[in-house]
Design a protein around this motif. Structure first.
Motif, PDB file in Angstrom:
ATOM      1  N   GLN A  97      -8.490  -4.237  -2.919  1.00 44.47           N
ATOM      2  CA  GLN A  97      -7.334  -3.812  -3.711  1.00 44.47           C
ATOM      3  C   GLN A  97      -7.253  -2.296  -3.768  1.00 44.47           C
ATOM      4  O   GLN A  97      -8.257  -1.599  -3.780  1.00 44.47           O
ATOM      5  N   GLY A  98      -6.033  -1.784  -3.761  1.00 44.90           N
ATOM      6  CA  GLY A  98      -5.813  -0.343  -3.800  1.00 44.90           C
ATOM      7  C   GLY A  98      -6.015   0.352  -2.470  1.00 44.90           C
ATOM      8  O   GLY A  98      -6.015   1.578  -2.405  1.00 44.90           O
ATOM      9  N   GLN A  99      -6.153  -0.415  -1.396  1.00 50.12           N
ATOM     10  CA  GLN A  99      -6.406   0.156  -0.066  1.00 50.12           C
ATOM     11  C   GLN A  99      -5.214  -0.010   0.878  1.00 50.12           C
ATOM     12  O   GLN A  99      -5.340   0.231   2.065  1.00 50.12           O
ATOM     13  N   GLY A 100      -4.084  -0.470   0.369  1.00 52.70           N
ATOM     14  CA  GLY A 100      -2.897  -0.639   1.204  1.00 52.70           C
ATOM     15  C   GLY A 100      -2.781  -1.998   1.872  1.00 52.70           C
ATOM     16  O   GLY A 100      -1.825  -2.249   2.612  1.00 52.70           O
ATOM     17  N   VAL A 101      -3.722  -2.899   1.611  1.00 52.32           N
ATOM     18  CA  VAL A 101      -3.702  -4.220   2.235  1.00 52.32           C
ATOM     19  C   VAL A 101      -2.490  -5.019   1.768  1.00 52.32           C
ATOM     20  O   VAL A 101      -1.793  -5.650   2.559  1.00 52.32           O
ATOM     21  N   GLY A 102      -2.218  -4.998   0.470  1.00 52.66           N
ATOM     22  CA  GLY A 102      -1.067  -5.724  -0.070  1.00 52.66           C
ATOM     23  C   GLY A 102       0.236  -5.254   0.553  1.00 52.66           C
ATOM     24  O   GLY A 102       1.096  -6.067   0.903  1.00 52.66           O
ATOM     25  N   ARG A 103       0.371  -3.955   0.730  1.00 49.33           N
ATOM     26  CA  ARG A 103       1.596  -3.422   1.324  1.00 49.33           C
ATOM     27  C   ARG A 103       1.739  -3.841   2.782  1.00 49.33           C
ATOM     28  O   ARG A 103       2.822  -4.216   3.230  1.00 49.33           O
ATOM     29  N   MET A 104       0.628  -3.784   3.533  1.00 47.32           N
ATOM     30  CA  MET A 104       0.690  -4.224   4.928  1.00 47.32           C
ATOM     31  C   MET A 104       1.103  -5.694   5.007  1.00 47.32           C
ATOM     32  O   MET A 104       1.931  -6.070   5.844  1.00 47.32           O
ATOM     33  N   LEU A 105       0.528  -6.516   4.140  1.00 46.55           N
ATOM     34  CA  LEU A 105       0.865  -7.939   4.136  1.00 46.55           C
ATOM     35  C   LEU A 105       2.328  -8.168   3.753  1.00 46.55           C
ATOM     36  O   LEU A 105       3.031  -8.937   4.416  1.00 46.55           O
ATOM     37  N   LEU A 106       2.782  -7.506   2.703  1.00 51.07           N
ATOM     38  CA  LEU A 106       4.154  -7.724   2.248  1.00 51.07           C
ATOM     39  C   LEU A 106       5.160  -7.230   3.280  1.00 51.07           C
ATOM     40  O   LEU A 106       6.163  -7.901   3.547  1.00 51.07           O
TER      41      LEU A 106
END
Length: 171
Positions: free
Chosen positions: A101-110
């Motif tokens: 979390q907080g590493q940009g993973v969520g944004r890449m996925l979304l």
């Protein structure tokens, strides 16, 4: 970080990310952790247009302490409503391992999920987020979603009533 379609063999990894959220967080309104069989069925239901994607560590330097090949997040498209007129609208889900979390993973996925939705001809994506989950609201806002509504006290978990913020992204 590799973003790829999820396969049934990812079920244990996805379950390891999701079940702690079920048990300790209001980020999902599920109350019971999934079994392996339930997680496998969930993944089988998310192929083709209503896809699930996973984020996989490719290099040891990407997330220190997380070995290459580890699934550290997933995202999925689900039907928004069952009636036929809603067929071009989907709802998204994004979950990221605590270590990532907080590493940009969520944004890449979304972002990859939005590309997938667009490629399959969907018109709009809805996000329904528990209202106190500021990180998820910020993620969706950063990916072009706008708040379109508030559902008051529609869920109850851990002995408290929960509001849901509804966000939408036109494709």
């Amino acid at each position: 970080m590799l973003i790829r379609p999820a396969v049934t063999s990812d079920a244990r990894a996805v379950m390891a990310i999701y079940n702690p959220v079920v048990e300790r967080s209001t980020a999902t309104f599920d109350l019971t952790p999934r079994t392996l069989e339930e997680q496998e069925a969930w993944l089988r239901d998310r192929t083709g247009a209503r896809a699930a994607l996973v984020a996989v560590v490719e290099d040891a330097d990407e997330l220190p302490g997380v070995p290459p090949g580890t699934v550290v997040g997933y995202a999925a498209l689900s039907p928004y409503r069952e009636r036929p007129a809603y067929a071009t609208t989907v709802e998204d889900s994004v979950y990221v391992d605590e270590r990532a979390q907080g590493q940009g993973v969520g944004r890449m996925l979304l972002e990859a999920l939005l590309d997938t939705a667009r490629a399959h001809g969907f018109h709009t994506v809805i996000a329904r987020i528990v209202s106190d989950h500021e990180a998820s609201i910020a993620l969706h806002r950063a990916c072009g979603f706008e708040v379109v509504g508030l559902e008051r006290q529609v869920g109850r978990k851990f002995g408290r009533w929960l509001d849901v913020t509804v966000m939408q992204r036109m494709l």
